[in-house]
Enzyme design. Structure first.
Site, PDB file in Angstrom:
ATOM      1  N   ASP A 182       0.864  -1.192   0.000  1.00 18.61           N
ATOM      2  CA  ASP A 182       0.000   0.000   0.000  1.00 18.61           C
ATOM      3  C   ASP A 182       0.897   1.237   0.000  1.00 18.61           C
ATOM      4  O   ASP A 182       1.774   1.379   0.861  1.00 18.61           O
ATOM      5  CB  ASP A 182      -0.896  -0.013   1.249  1.00 18.61           C
ATOM      6  CG  ASP A 182      -1.959   1.073   1.210  1.00 18.61           C
ATOM      7  OD1 ASP A 182      -3.144   0.747   1.368  1.00 18.61           O
ATOM      8  OD2 ASP A 182      -1.600   2.255   1.028  1.00 18.61           O
TER       9      ASP A 182
ATOM     10  N   ASP B  36      -3.808   2.267  -5.235  1.00 18.40           N
ATOM     11  CA  ASP B  36      -2.468   2.251  -4.630  1.00 18.40           C
ATOM     12  C   ASP B  36      -2.167   0.993  -3.831  1.00 18.40           C
ATOM     13  O   ASP B  36      -1.260   0.991  -3.008  1.00 18.40           O
ATOM     14  CB  ASP B  36      -2.253   3.511  -3.772  1.00 18.40           C
ATOM     15  CG  ASP B  36      -2.867   3.404  -2.390  1.00 18.40           C
ATOM     16  OD1 ASP B  36      -3.890   2.702  -2.239  1.00 18.40           O
ATOM     17  OD2 ASP B  36      -2.319   4.015  -1.464  1.00 18.40           O
ATOM     18  N   GLU B  37      -2.945  -0.082  -4.039  1.00 16.55           N
ATOM     19  CA  GLU B  37      -2.622  -1.297  -3.278  1.00 16.55           C
ATOM     20  C   GLU B  37      -2.783  -2.550  -4.127  1.00 16.55           C
ATOM     21  O   GLU B  37      -3.594  -2.595  -5.047  1.00 16.55           O
ATOM     22  CB  GLU B  37      -3.434  -1.396  -1.987  1.00 16.55           C
ATOM     23  CG  GLU B  37      -4.893  -1.330  -2.191  1.00 16.55           C
ATOM     24  CD  GLU B  37      -5.692  -1.451  -0.901  1.00 16.55           C
ATOM     25  OE1 GLU B  37      -5.330  -2.244  -0.020  1.00 16.55           O
ATOM     26  OE2 GLU B  37      -6.710  -0.758  -0.813  1.00 16.55           O
TER      27      GLU B  37
HETATM   28  P1  TTP Z   1      -5.323   5.104   1.010  1.00 17.69           P
HETATM   29  O1  TTP Z   1      -4.304   4.054   0.685  1.00 17.69           O
HETATM   30  O2  TTP Z   1      -6.446   4.737   1.922  1.00 17.69           O
HETATM   31  O3  TTP Z   1      -4.610   6.339   1.708  1.00 17.69           O
HETATM   32  P2  TTP Z   1      -3.201   7.002   1.403  1.00 17.69           P
HETATM   33  O4  TTP Z   1      -2.398   6.214   0.429  1.00 17.69           O
HETATM   34  O5  TTP Z   1      -3.411   8.432   1.014  1.00 17.69           O
HETATM   35  O6  TTP Z   1      -2.527   6.996   2.820  1.00 17.69           O
HETATM   36  P3  TTP Z   1      -1.905   5.758   3.614  1.00 17.69           P
HETATM   37  O7  TTP Z   1      -0.459   6.092   3.779  1.00 17.69           O
HETATM   38  O8  TTP Z   1      -2.644   5.757   4.911  1.00 17.69           O
HETATM   39  O9  TTP Z   1      -2.140   4.530   2.793  1.00 17.69           O
HETATM   40  O10 TTP Z   1      -5.946   5.679  -0.312  1.00 17.69           O
HETATM   41  C1  TTP Z   1      -5.225   5.789  -1.535  1.00 17.69           C
HETATM   42  C2  TTP Z   1      -5.634   7.058  -2.256  1.00 17.69           C
HETATM   43  O11 TTP Z   1      -7.043   7.044  -2.480  1.00 17.69           O
HETATM   44  C3  TTP Z   1      -5.347   8.319  -1.473  1.00 17.69           C
HETATM   45  O12 TTP Z   1      -4.004   8.796  -1.661  1.00 17.69           O
HETATM   46  C4  TTP Z   1      -6.373   9.269  -2.013  1.00 17.69           C
HETATM   47  C5  TTP Z   1      -7.548   8.387  -2.379  1.00 17.69           C
HETATM   48  N1  TTP Z   1      -8.597   8.484  -1.329  1.00 17.69           N
HETATM   49  C6  TTP Z   1      -9.617   9.420  -1.500  1.00 17.69           C
HETATM   50  O13 TTP Z   1      -9.672  10.123  -2.509  1.00 17.69           O
HETATM   51  N2  TTP Z   1     -10.561   9.542  -0.509  1.00 17.69           N
HETATM   52  C7  TTP Z   1     -10.542   8.783   0.626  1.00 17.69           C
HETATM   53  O14 TTP Z   1     -11.416   8.938   1.508  1.00 17.69           O
HETATM   54  C8  TTP Z   1      -9.481   7.831   0.781  1.00 17.69           C
HETATM   55  C9  TTP Z   1      -9.403   6.995   2.032  1.00 17.69           C
HETATM   56  C10 TTP Z   1      -8.533   7.716  -0.207  1.00 17.69           C
HETATM   57 MG    MG Z   2      -2.183   4.127   0.622  1.00 18.54          MG
END
Ligand code: TTP
Ligand code: MG
Length: 387
Positions: A41, A139-140
């Protein structure tokens, strides 16, 4: 055990990430029979891409989302850098609140085309690793790294992948390695950012037990509150809770929750060679006729399917809403559009219209949204195509 090392639906998870694919699951190639799953992730993904593209942002609070317009802006935070998180800013928070918490942050509008391109570059690194690969969001992704033969060898391979992503794409990620997908996902979230958490087969109960129940993917604020009311604070509490009592409270879908608390998840890493549809569903913690809650839940589903659509770089033609009422009767209604679209506003307009047509005032148990009639578009192509 550990070397180094969240969507918020309103309810109990029941495998809601239902992208239907043409799936092929090959025999597990690990000779020992031990599955070794890796979950990757990216850290603060959109913000990380912005910081990579604008080195002057590095080390600063960066908030990606709507325009805060002083403190009066509408809309929400998509994500933010870890520096902004130190001020309490979080994904899905109103942008006005983010501005109040951190007025000096750098506020950036999302550039989805750029994030899709970055995602494709990262996924290509993971896909070409030689392991069975499954992308699950922008992103995962999961890799079945069983062929490495041991958790130690898998950890070494994971370190190489982290290095490759950092040097080639300029962003960090957090990885989890475990015997099942669910534990690997929880492990990747354990030490963020830039983490690597390895949970060996004998270490799963000790790893999970002290973690808050919220760490189980799919447990949102509402379910968490209800679990707390039952005295269930940690994953260990949930694992020890009588499953029949849990079913009495949350319904049959809570069996999945109970299994998750034990780290049980037999689902495979599935390669895909063509997505037929993208669907997301949510089961309400309690059957509801509260229109505010129903509309808010639909809004969350719209955001989720749109993110998956964008991550896969797809366009859709058909939107389907599915409602299961308190008597377990399921009704669906679909709308097919004359042209392909990929924007959230079109999904919203269709989904809300269909929901209005379907909703008859009865309590709803489960709500689903599905996009189909999908077509791939090159991320670098900007024009919208028609039939
Ligand atoms: P996530 O992997 O949940 O969050 P992240 O990568 O920003 O942070 P983390 O380090 O905790 O993993 O989500 C991936 C992308 O999806 C994030 O960069 C932006 C988008 N996203 C939104 O647009 N709205 C949301 O509510 C969430 C949770 C994510
Ligand atoms: Mg992320």
């Amino acid at each position: 055990m550990v070397r180094r090392g969240r969507p918020d639906p309103v309810s109990v998870p029941d495998n809601d990430d239902n992208r239907e694919r043409e799936e092929t699951v090959s025999e597990n190639p690990d000779v020992t029979g031990q599955r070794i799953i890796l979950h990757a992730d990216m850290d603060c993904f959109y913000a990380a891409v912005e910081m990579h593209d604008h080195p002057q942002y590095a080390g600063k609070p960066v908030v990606v989302g709507a325009d805060p317009q002083g403190e009066t802006g509408r809309g929400v935070v998509s994500t933010c850098s870890y520096e902004a998180r130190a001020f309490g800013v979080r994904s899905a928070m109103p942008i006005s609140q983010a501005y109040r918490l951190c007025p000096d942050a750098i506020f950036v509008r999302p550039d989805m085309a750029r994030y899709v391109q970055a995602s494709e570059d990262i996924m290509e690194i993971l896909r070409s690793s030689g392991f069975r690969f499954q992308q699950v969001s922008i992103d995962e992704a999961f890799l079945d790294v069983s062929p490495t033969g041991s958790f130690c060898a898998a950890q070494k391979r994971a370190e190489e992948l982290k290095h490759q992503i950092r040097t080639q794409c300029g962003i960090t990620c957090s990885l989890g390695i475990a015997p099942t997908k669910i534990v690997a996902k929880i492990a990747s979230d354990f030490h963020k950012p830039d983490g690597l958490t390895v949970v060996g087969p004998g270490e799963v109960p000790a790893f999970l037990a002290p973690l808050p129940v919220r760490r189980i993917p799919g447990i949102g604020g509402k379910t968490e509150t209800e679990l707390h009311a039952l005295g269930i604070q940690t994953i260990g509490d949930l694992a020890a809770y009588d499953v029949q009592a849990l079913i009495a409270h949350f319904g049959r879908s809570s069996v999945v929750l109970h299994e998750a608390a034990h780290g049980i998840d037999e689902s495979e890493v599935v390669e895909s060679d063509g997505i037929k549809s993208i669907s997301k569903e949510t089961t309400f913690g309690q059957d509801t006729s509260d229109t505010g809650e129903i509309v808010a839940t639909m809004e969350a589903l719209i955001g989720e399917v749109h993110r998956s659509l964008t991550a896969e770089n797809l366009y859709f033609k058909t939107v389907t809403v599915r409602v299961r009422n308190e008597e377990f009767v399921t009704i669906t209604k679909a709308k097919s559009l004359p042209h392909y679209h990929n924007d959230e506003a079109t999904i919203r307009a269709c989904a809300q219209g269909l929901l209005r047509e379907l909703y008859c005032g009865r309590k709803i148990r489960r709500l689903g949204l599905r996009l189909s009639g999908l077509k791939k578009q090159d991320a670098r192509q900007q024009t919208l195509f028609c039939d």
